[in-house]
Design an enzyme around this catalytic site. Sequence first.
Site, PDB file in Angstrom:
ATOM      1  N   VAL A   1       0.857  -1.184   0.000  1.00 22.16           N
ATOM      2  CA  VAL A   1       0.000   0.000   0.000  1.00 22.16           C
ATOM      3  C   VAL A   1       0.892   1.233   0.000  1.00 22.16           C
ATOM      4  CG1 VAL A   1      -2.016  -0.993   1.167  1.00 22.16           C
ATOM      5  CG2 VAL A   1      -0.163  -0.001   2.524  1.00 22.16           C
ATOM      6  N   SER A   2       0.374   2.335  -0.570  1.00 23.23           N
ATOM      7  CA  SER A   2       1.080   3.603  -0.503  1.00 23.23           C
ATOM      8  C   SER A   2       0.555   4.375   0.695  1.00 23.23           C
ATOM      9  CB  SER A   2       0.886   4.402  -1.797  1.00 23.23           C
ATOM     10  OG  SER A   2      -0.487   4.679  -1.997  1.00 23.23           O
ATOM     11  N   THR A   3       1.153   5.498   0.992  1.00 18.07           N
ATOM     12  CA  THR A   3       0.824   6.220   2.215  1.00 18.07           C
ATOM     13  C   THR A   3      -0.591   6.770   2.236  1.00 18.07           C
ATOM     14  OG1 THR A   3       1.774   8.227   1.248  1.00 18.07           O
ATOM     15  CG2 THR A   3       3.199   6.882   2.664  1.00 18.07           C
TER      16      THR A   3
END
Length: 217
Positions: free
Chosen positions: A16-18
């Site tokens: 996942v990205s931030t």
Amino acid sequence: MGDNATTTKALGYVRVSTNEQASSGLGLGAQRTTITERCSARGWDLVDVVADEGLSASTLRRPGLTTALDRMAAGEADVLVVAKLDRLSRSLRDFIDLRDRAAAGGWGLVILDVALDMSTPSGQLTSNVLASVGEFERALISARTRDALAEARKRGVRLGRPPEIPDHVAARIRGRRAAGDSLRRIAADLTADDIPTARGGAVWSPSSVQTVLKSER
């Protein structure tokens, strides 16, 4: 790949990205659950799930993915399983690189959301088509965006900062700039974190960062 007398060993990979939340269906937990359930349904032995948290798919240089690929090369598993294609890569070049690594290493790459199993001949063919279509679609979206902006300029529409940029993103940019970071460094970090630009683009430039800073004055 394991033969009929042995159980196929699988290694999962999640990312996942931030700015992605679990509620979006892209969270680490949701991806792990999907991988676990599908491996169980196929009778595969899921040996582990490796994760990258807060990282973009714009590059293959991710600690978790590097670890997963090293473990595949070492023969710890027969297949690398990913819940969604964009969790693995958004680049045609990187996708082909991963496919070639799998072929050279004798292990399979399985992407569940598109029912793609590249350990089979039909999966290899489908992977070529899928990657090409994805790249073509992104090119079309980019072209449509440029045309729409050009048409807006002809009509005299002022293209300033739209409301799509959240306050916390603008505050982050101002804070980084105040701390002495260059426009290029700020742009690179925003791009790596998958934060959309003011116009919905995926890649920030120093000029787009400067535009946000000017709009806050």
